[in-house]
Each structure stands twice: as structure tokens, then as C-alpha cells.
Design a protein around this motif. Structure first.
Motif, short mmCIF file in Angstrom:
data_model
loop_
_atom_site.label_atom_id
_atom_site.label_comp_id
_atom_site.label_asym_id
_atom_site.label_seq_id
_atom_site.Cartn_x
_atom_site.Cartn_y
_atom_site.Cartn_z
N GLU A 120 -0.30 -9.28 65.16
CA GLU A 120 -0.49 -7.83 65.20
C GLU A 120 0.38 -7.22 66.29
OE1 GLU A 120 -4.06 -5.17 66.93
OE2 GLU A 120 -4.64 -6.41 65.21
N ASP A 121 0.99 -6.08 65.99
CA ASP A 121 1.76 -5.34 66.98
C ASP A 121 0.84 -5.00 68.16
OD1 ASP A 121 3.16 -3.42 68.48
OD2 ASP A 121 4.03 -2.47 66.70
N PRO A 122 1.18 -5.42 69.38
CA PRO A 122 0.30 -5.14 70.52
C PRO A 122 0.09 -3.64 70.78
CG PRO A 122 1.92 -6.81 71.10
CD PRO A 122 2.33 -6.24 69.77
N ARG A 123 0.96 -2.78 70.24
CA ARG A 123 0.83 -1.35 70.45
C ARG A 123 -0.13 -0.70 69.46
NH1 ARG A 123 6.92 0.01 69.40
NH2 ARG A 123 6.29 -1.31 67.65
N LEU A 124 -0.61 -1.44 68.48
CA LEU A 124 -1.39 -0.85 67.39
C LEU A 124 -2.59 -0.04 67.86
CD1 LEU A 124 -1.17 -0.76 64.32
CD2 LEU A 124 -2.69 -2.72 64.21
N PRO A 125 -3.36 -0.48 68.87
CA PRO A 125 -4.52 0.32 69.30
C PRO A 125 -4.15 1.71 69.82
CG PRO A 125 -4.69 -1.91 70.14
CD PRO A 125 -3.31 -1.77 69.58
N PRO A 148 3.29 -3.33 61.43
CA PRO A 148 2.15 -3.52 62.33
C PRO A 148 1.59 -4.94 62.28
CG PRO A 148 1.50 -2.25 60.41
CD PRO A 148 2.99 -2.41 60.32
N PHE A 149 1.78 -5.62 61.16
CA PHE A 149 1.32 -7.00 61.00
C PHE A 149 2.47 -7.83 60.41
CE2 PHE A 149 -2.50 -4.39 60.59
CZ PHE A 149 -3.32 -4.98 61.54
N VAL A 150 2.61 -9.02 60.90
CA VAL A 150 3.62 -9.94 60.38
C VAL A 150 2.93 -11.27 60.08
CG1 VAL A 150 5.74 -11.22 60.86
CG2 VAL A 150 5.53 -8.84 61.60
N HIS A 151 3.15 -11.78 58.87
CA HIS A 151 2.59 -13.07 58.46
C HIS A 151 3.67 -14.14 58.56
CE1 HIS A 151 -0.22 -10.20 56.67
NE2 HIS A 151 -1.09 -11.17 56.62
N VAL A 152 3.33 -15.23 59.23
CA VAL A 152 4.25 -16.35 59.40
C VAL A 152 3.62 -17.58 58.76
CG1 VAL A 152 5.46 -17.81 61.05
CG2 VAL A 152 5.17 -15.37 61.53
N ILE A 153 4.36 -18.25 57.90
CA ILE A 153 3.87 -19.46 57.25
C ILE A 153 4.55 -20.66 57.90
CG2 ILE A 153 3.61 -20.72 55.09
CD1 ILE A 153 3.82 -18.07 53.61
N PRO A 154 3.85 -21.36 58.80
CA PRO A 154 4.47 -22.50 59.49
C PRO A 154 4.52 -23.73 58.58
CG PRO A 154 2.51 -21.63 60.63
CD PRO A 154 2.49 -21.12 59.24
N TRP A 198 3.83 -17.78 71.57
CA TRP A 198 3.85 -16.34 71.79
C TRP A 198 3.17 -16.03 73.11
CZ3 TRP A 198 1.12 -18.91 68.03
CH2 TRP A 198 -0.27 -18.95 68.17
N GLU A 199 3.42 -14.82 73.63
CA GLU A 199 2.73 -14.42 74.84
C GLU A 199 1.26 -14.17 74.53
OE1 GLU A 199 5.46 -12.06 77.74
OE2 GLU A 199 6.18 -11.63 75.70
N SER A 200 0.39 -14.59 75.43
CA SER A 200 -1.04 -14.70 75.12
C SER A 200 -1.72 -13.37 74.83
CB SER A 200 -1.76 -15.41 76.26
OG SER A 200 -1.24 -16.71 76.45
N PHE A 201 -1.08 -12.25 75.18
CA PHE A 201 -1.68 -10.94 74.90
C PHE A 201 -1.50 -10.52 73.45
CE2 PHE A 201 2.63 -9.97 76.49
CZ PHE A 201 3.13 -9.25 75.43
N VAL A 202 -0.73 -11.26 72.67
CA VAL A 202 -0.47 -10.89 71.28
C VAL A 202 -1.66 -11.28 70.41
CG1 VAL A 202 1.04 -11.18 69.28
CG2 VAL A 202 2.02 -11.14 71.59
N ARG A 203 -2.24 -10.31 69.76
CA ARG A 203 -3.41 -10.55 68.90
C ARG A 203 -2.95 -11.24 67.62
NH1 ARG A 203 -8.57 -8.46 68.92
NH2 ARG A 203 -9.62 -8.23 66.89
N HIS A 204 -3.74 -12.22 67.18
CA HIS A 204 -3.37 -13.00 66.00
C HIS A 204 -4.62 -13.48 65.29
CE1 HIS A 204 -3.77 -15.61 69.48
NE2 HIS A 204 -4.13 -16.57 68.65
N GLU A 205 -4.47 -13.89 64.05
CA GLU A 205 -5.60 -14.39 63.28
C GLU A 205 -5.12 -15.30 62.16
OE1 GLU A 205 -7.55 -11.59 60.43
OE2 GLU A 205 -6.17 -10.12 61.31
N VAL A 206 -6.06 -16.07 61.64
CA VAL A 206 -5.80 -16.92 60.48
C VAL A 206 -6.62 -16.37 59.32
CG1 VAL A 206 -5.85 -19.24 59.52
CG2 VAL A 206 -5.47 -18.92 61.97
N PRO A 207 -5.97 -15.75 58.33
CA PRO A 207 -6.71 -15.25 57.17
C PRO A 207 -7.35 -16.39 56.37
CG PRO A 207 -4.52 -14.26 57.32
CD PRO A 207 -4.55 -15.40 58.29
N LEU A 208 -8.11 -16.01 55.37
CA LEU A 208 -8.87 -16.95 54.55
C LEU A 208 -7.99 -18.06 53.99
CD1 LEU A 208 -11.92 -16.87 53.64
CD2 LEU A 208 -11.06 -16.04 51.44
#
Length: 205
Positions: free
Chosen positions: A141-146, A164-170, A178-188
């Protein structure tokens, strides 16, 4: 007029083998599965906290001293993190970036990990042990989004750097940092098989 791009959010992506001796992926996979099967405390914590599947985050804090394959892995990760710190032009002074914690994640079909950051760390990352076909990407997630309360959405097909969101398939054997302030998640996880990864944080000491 030409644009000047400011305030870059960097993502480091490489194969583990690009720094140091190759890590035995088969041994790493079997170790993750074996540890998860034996770690009753981790299983109980995962169930109690609604974590689908298994994580050793709250149960095993010493993987590199317990299992040689994790010591091998950390030696390689140290080199990747040092390279990323150089790319980021971090002024560490007399200090250094040191592993703070490392843990196993196993997500079954239907499992997900909601959006979060890693407070108190400088660099966070994940290396991938099993990525079955059709499994979920990692979403950043873009850290500026909020701060974008009245901001229009982006047009379809906007450049990746503006989304605002970028999906990366490793891929298996890759490491993302990434820098630890970057919000991230693993979708379903939509795959039938388990998605297995090893995540970690580095702190400034």
C-alpha cells in the motif's frame, strides 16, 4: 514540463542466491513443515488469535540457533539487507542493521494475512519457500494513502509507481525487502496447497 518524482517507496527483489552461498530450498521447506508440526505453542497461538494456518512468530524466537538451515538463511539475508541499505542511502553511523526476529508462515487454502506494518524495525522482508500456482500475491500500500482523503482514484492502467496498491507475485527462492513502515498484506490464498514463507525484521543497533 518534465516531472520530478519525489519520496520513492523502494522494493528490493532478488533471488537468495545473488548474495552468498545458495540456500537448500528443499531442506528449508521440509524444516518449515517439520517445525510447524512440532510447535504446539505456535499452533495454539495461531488458533487463539484467528491466524489461519500456522506462524511461529509468537512461539519460536531462536530459529537460527535451533536449525542450521535458518542460520544459513540469515547469513544470506544479512548480505541482501546490507545491499538494500546501500541502495536506500541509509546513514547507519557506527551502527548496523541486525536481525531482530525471523518466523515461519504457512497459509492454507482460504488463509490470508490482513494489512499491517512492522513497528520498531527498519527493514522487513520475506523469502518464499512454497508458492503453489494460483496462490496470493503480496500486496503493498502507498504509505501516503491515509492522507489522501479527497484524492481522486487513479485511471485504469496507471503506471505502477502511481497506484495506491501494488501486487507482487514472488517466486520460490526469492527475497523481497521493504522499509518497515510500508503497509502490506497477503490476500486470500485461492490455491489448494499451502503457501509457505519465512518473514523477518532487521533493527538498527
Amino acid at each position: 514540463m518534465p516531472l520530478t518524482e519525489l519520496f520513492v517507496t523502494a522494493l528490493y527483489r532478488a533471488t537468495l542466491a545473488e548474495h552468498g552461498a545458495p540456500v537448500d530450498q528443499d531442506e528449508l521447506l521440509s524444516s518449515c513443515i517439520s517445525i510447524a508440526e512440532d510447535d504446539e505453542a505456535g499452533q495454539e497461538w495461531s488458533e487463539a488469535h484467528g491466524y489461519p494456518g500456522y506462524t511461529s512468530y509468537a512461539s519460536l524466537s531462536d530459529l537460527p540457533t535451533r536449525f542450521p538451515i535458518f542460520a544459513d538463511l540469515v547469513a544470506v539475508l544479512d548480505a541482501h539487507v546490507a545491499a538494500f541499505a546501500t541502495d536506500l542511502a541509509l546513514d547507519l553511523g557506527e551502527g548496523r542493521l541486525e536481525l531482530e526476529d525471523i518466523w515461519i508462515n504457512i497459509l492454507p487454502e482460504g488463509g490470508s494475512h490482513s494489512g499491517h506494518i512492522h513497528p520498531h524495525s527498519v527493514i522487513s522482508g520475506t523469502t518464499y519457500v512454497a508458492m503453489p500456482e494460483g496462490t496470493s500475491a503480496l500486496r503493498f500500500e502507498d504509505p501516503r494513502l491515509p492522507m489522501m482523503m479527497a484524492h481522486p482514484t487513479r485511471i485504469e492502467g496507471a503506471p505502477e509507481r502511481l497506484r495506491p496498491f501494488v501486487h507482487v507475485i514472488p517466486k520460490v527462492g526469492e527475497v523481497l525487502l521493504w522499509e518497515s513502515f510500508v503497509r502490506h498484506e497477503v490476500p486470500l490464498n485461492m490455491a489448494e496447497d499451502e503457501r509457505i514463507s519465512v518473514s523477518f525484521n532487521y533493527k538498527w543497533v
